[in-house]
Motif scaffolding. Structure first.
Motif, PDB file in Angstrom:
ATOM      1  N   ARG A  21      21.138 -39.546 -49.765  1.00 23.05           N
ATOM      2  CA  ARG A  21      21.388 -40.234 -48.502  1.00 23.05           C
ATOM      3  C   ARG A  21      21.430 -41.747 -48.664  1.00 23.05           C
ATOM      4  NH1 ARG A  21      18.056 -36.209 -47.843  1.00 23.05           N
ATOM      5  NH2 ARG A  21      16.232 -37.546 -48.018  1.00 23.05           N
ATOM      6  N   THR A  22      21.862 -42.209 -49.836  1.00 19.93           N
ATOM      7  CA  THR A  22      22.020 -43.644 -50.080  1.00 19.93           C
ATOM      8  C   THR A  22      23.381 -43.888 -50.722  1.00 19.93           C
ATOM      9  OG1 THR A  22      19.632 -43.699 -50.525  1.00 19.93           O
ATOM     10  CG2 THR A  22      20.880 -45.700 -51.015  1.00 19.93           C
ATOM     11  N   PRO A  23      24.459 -43.759 -49.953  1.00 15.85           N
ATOM     12  CA  PRO A  23      25.794 -43.928 -50.537  1.00 15.85           C
ATOM     13  C   PRO A  23      26.062 -45.340 -51.032  1.00 15.85           C
ATOM     14  CG  PRO A  23      25.918 -43.786 -48.139  1.00 15.85           C
ATOM     15  CD  PRO A  23      24.507 -43.447 -48.521  1.00 15.85           C
ATOM     16  N   GLU A  24      25.256 -46.325 -50.584  1.00 19.38           N
ATOM     17  CA  GLU A  24      25.471 -47.707 -51.028  1.00 19.38           C
ATOM     18  C   GLU A  24      25.325 -47.842 -52.536  1.00 19.38           C
ATOM     19  OE1 GLU A  24      23.784 -47.746 -46.852  1.00 19.38           O
ATOM     20  OE2 GLU A  24      23.310 -46.771 -48.740  1.00 19.38           O
ATOM     21  N   GLN A  25      24.506 -46.989 -53.169  1.00 18.48           N
ATOM     22  CA  GLN A  25      24.317 -47.085 -54.606  1.00 18.48           C
ATOM     23  C   GLN A  25      25.542 -46.623 -55.380  1.00 18.48           C
ATOM     24  OE1 GLN A  25      20.690 -44.958 -55.538  1.00 18.48           O
ATOM     25  NE2 GLN A  25      19.383 -46.623 -54.820  1.00 18.48           N
ATOM     26  N   ASN A  26      26.438 -45.918 -54.710  1.00 21.15           N
ATOM     27  CA  ASN A  26      27.703 -45.525 -55.322  1.00 21.15           C
ATOM     28  C   ASN A  26      28.845 -46.180 -54.556  1.00 21.15           C
ATOM     29  OD1 ASN A  26      29.085 -44.141 -57.348  1.00 21.15           O
ATOM     30  ND2 ASN A  26      29.394 -42.323 -56.106  1.00 21.15           N
ATOM     31  N   GLY A  27      28.610 -47.458 -54.178  1.00 22.18           N
ATOM     32  CA  GLY A  27      29.493 -48.155 -53.253  1.00 22.18           C
ATOM     33  C   GLY A  27      30.880 -48.432 -53.779  1.00 22.18           C
ATOM     34  N   VAL A  28      31.047 -48.559 -55.103  1.00 23.59           N
ATOM     35  CA  VAL A  28      32.366 -48.877 -55.656  1.00 23.59           C
ATOM     36  C   VAL A  28      33.381 -47.813 -55.266  1.00 23.59           C
ATOM     37  CG1 VAL A  28      33.688 -49.159 -57.788  1.00 23.59           C
ATOM     38  CG2 VAL A  28      31.447 -50.237 -57.569  1.00 23.59           C
ATOM     39  N   VAL A  29      33.044 -46.554 -55.502  1.00 23.61           N
ATOM     40  CA  VAL A  29      33.987 -45.473 -55.194  1.00 23.61           C
ATOM     41  C   VAL A  29      33.992 -45.151 -53.700  1.00 23.61           C
ATOM     42  CG1 VAL A  29      32.360 -43.585 -55.608  1.00 23.61           C
ATOM     43  CG2 VAL A  29      34.797 -43.213 -55.953  1.00 23.61           C
ATOM     44  N   GLU A  30      32.887 -45.369 -53.000  1.00 23.78           N
ATOM     45  CA  GLU A  30      32.861 -45.131 -51.554  1.00 23.78           C
ATOM     46  C   GLU A  30      33.826 -46.081 -50.845  1.00 23.78           C
ATOM     47  OE1 GLU A  30      31.386 -42.842 -49.883  1.00 23.78           O
ATOM     48  OE2 GLU A  30      29.884 -42.007 -51.243  1.00 23.78           O
ATOM     49  N   ARG A  31      33.831 -47.348 -51.264  1.00 22.17           N
ATOM     50  CA  ARG A  31      34.753 -48.311 -50.653  1.00 22.17           C
ATOM     51  C   ARG A  31      36.201 -47.979 -50.997  1.00 22.17           C
ATOM     52  NH1 ARG A  31      30.524 -51.722 -52.234  1.00 22.17           N
ATOM     53  NH2 ARG A  31      31.569 -52.233 -54.191  1.00 22.17           N
ATOM     54  N   ARG A  32      36.461 -47.552 -52.235  1.00 22.61           N
ATOM     55  CA  ARG A  32      37.823 -47.189 -52.603  1.00 22.61           C
ATOM     56  C   ARG A  32      38.281 -45.941 -51.838  1.00 22.61           C
ATOM     57  NH1 ARG A  32      40.818 -49.129 -56.572  1.00 22.61           N
ATOM     58  NH2 ARG A  32      39.669 -50.968 -55.841  1.00 22.61           N
ATOM     59  N   ASN A  33      37.361 -45.006 -51.608  1.00 18.45           N
ATOM     60  CA  ASN A  33      37.645 -43.837 -50.776  1.00 18.45           C
ATOM     61  C   ASN A  33      38.175 -44.265 -49.418  1.00 18.45           C
ATOM     62  OD1 ASN A  33      37.526 -41.159 -51.487  1.00 18.45           O
ATOM     63  ND2 ASN A  33      35.308 -41.038 -51.408  1.00 18.45           N
TER      64      ASN A  33
END
Length: 438
Positions: A289-301
């Motif tokens: 429940r901490t998507p910020e730690q995988n923010g690189v791909v979350e933002r590209r998504n």
């Protein structure tokens, strides 16, 4: 005249007439250097011009006025001593009080303090006082309470320094927020494929024309080059990841060192872990429940989905072409987005050559593709009308959706009518009626 003393724990004076708002109260005894004791009979404030010193103890028989260096430090002030002068400063270096040295004593004359320096040396409030006013002010943070005191913004609030000694359980329950995730001051990688970010987006409500409902987004940390893989179900994820890693390492002739994903079972399973262990690739997981730690791909998504949504809306194409729109957005972004660190495109960073984009065309525009798949009669049309929906991932070709057969083909023999696409933004789409049945 006031002297600085490192031994006393309180500001003290033997002159009762210096104190205003005097409170008579026995507060203990003071021991002098000759082993004699004198009682602390009360305390008050010393107010002289623009200088206010609160809670100064009155010690009967004390021959000098003493400033406590320790009490200055407890109030987050800094005391500096030099050969011929001393000063009391704030953390940002502003001088509040300045004194001079006479023989072995440092003295401060309050009457010589500059009138433009408003000084208020506050005593600490007790823990009970601090929390009483904190609750009276509806759990206002202590920074603002102290600001009201020093700026004299309200009346009736005791002129003390209020401090927070421990957490407020009610505030933690009522005001709790997510932890901030600041960008790293230094870059994590120095070469392509050193670190790959992965995330699975879906399921989509509408399956694609090929029956896909998920899209696996993979981003290279160094270059920000992006790959997209489309899946029918989450169960295909391990197989697609392993296939991608094998192919990419061979194509780019570089090893993958680190893989970063979320904690979902689609990534955290025995098949993937066994393969990564066999090829010595480290697998990192973001906290649940901490998507910020995988923010690189979350933002590209988010970037790809928003671009695809915009392209489908502008061309007024049906939603079952969402995968084609995502793939096209990924393809064009790789060759056009500028990496702020290197001022180059992701394509140039990972392939070591400048991309060519002359072959780019408007997604959703009308096009005509040579019909070389059927036996035509002498007077039959040589081209079929279609809609341009992207670029082939396996060959140098365009992807076209044929309106007549409602299928997707790949071909290099395509001519484009991009003017139609530009007109669609201001008038009713030409293709709406044709695609409605599809």
């Amino acid at each position: 005249m006031w002297y600085l003393d490192s031994g006393c724990s309180k500001h003290m004076t033997g002159q009762k007439d210096l104190l205003s708002i005097y409170t008579e109260k026995f507060c203990g005894n003071v021991r002098f250097g000759n082993d004699q004791f004198s009682p602390i009979l009360g305390y008050g404030d010393v107010i002289q011009d623009n200088v206010t010193i609160t809670k100064v103890s009155y010690v009967e028989g004390l021959g000098h006025n003493l400033f406590s260096i320790g009490q200055f430090c407890d109030k987050y002030l800094e005391v500096h001593f030099k050969a011929k002068r001393c000063s009391v400063c704030t953390k940002d270096g502003k001088e509040l009080l300045v004194g001079t040295r006479k023989s072995n004593l440092y003295t401060i004359n309050l009457s010589k303090v500059q009138t433009d320096n408003q000084v208020c040396l506050l005593s600490k409030a007790s823990l009970q006082q601090s929390w009483l006013w904190y609750q009276r002010l509806s759990h206002l943070i202590f920074h603002y309470i102290n600001k009201m005191v020093t700026g004299k913004l309200v009346k009736g609030l005791p002129e003390l320094k209020y401090e927070k000694k421990h957490l407020c359980a009610a505030c933690e329950k009522g005001k709790m927020k997510r932890a901030t995730h600041k960008p790293k001051p230094e870059h994590s990688t120095s070469s392509p494929l050193e670190l790959l970010h992965m995330d699975l987006c879906g399921p989509m409500r509408t399956q694609s024309i090929n029956g896909k409902r998920y899209v696996l987004v993979i981003v290279d940390d160094y270059s920000r080059y992006t790959w997209v893989k489309f899946l029918r179900s989450k169960d295909e994820t391990p197989e697609v990841i392993i296939s991608f890693l094998r192919t990419t390492q061979v194509n780019l002739q570089k090893p993958v060192k680190l893989l970063r994903t979320d904690n979902d079972t689609k990534f955290k399973n025995k098949t993937v872990e066994d393969y990564l262990e066999s090829v010595r690739i480290t697998h990192q997981f973001s906290t649940a429940r901490t998507p910020e730690q995988n923010g690189v791909v979350e933002r590209r998504n988010r970037t790809l989905v928003e671009a695809a949504r915009t392209m489908l809306s502008q061309s007024d194409l049906p939603l079952f072409l969402w995968a084609e729109a995502v793939s096209t957005a990924c393809y064009t972004h790789n060759q056009s987005i500028i990496h702020h660190r290197f001022s180059k495109t992701p394509y140039a960073l990972i392939n070591n050559r400048t991309p060519r984009i002359k072959h780019f065309h408007v997604f959703g525009c009308r096009c005509f593709v040579l019909n070389d798949r059927e036996n035509l009669n002498k007077f039959g049309p040589k081209a079929d009308e279609g809609i341009f929906i992207g670029y082939s991932q396996t060959s140098v070709a365009y992807r076209v959706y044929l309106k007549k057969s409602k299928t997707v083909i790949e071909s290099v023999n395509v001519t484009f009518d991009e003017e139609v696409a530009s007109e669609q933004s201001s008038s009713e789409p030409v293709l709406t009626g044709v695609l409605a049945s599809g």
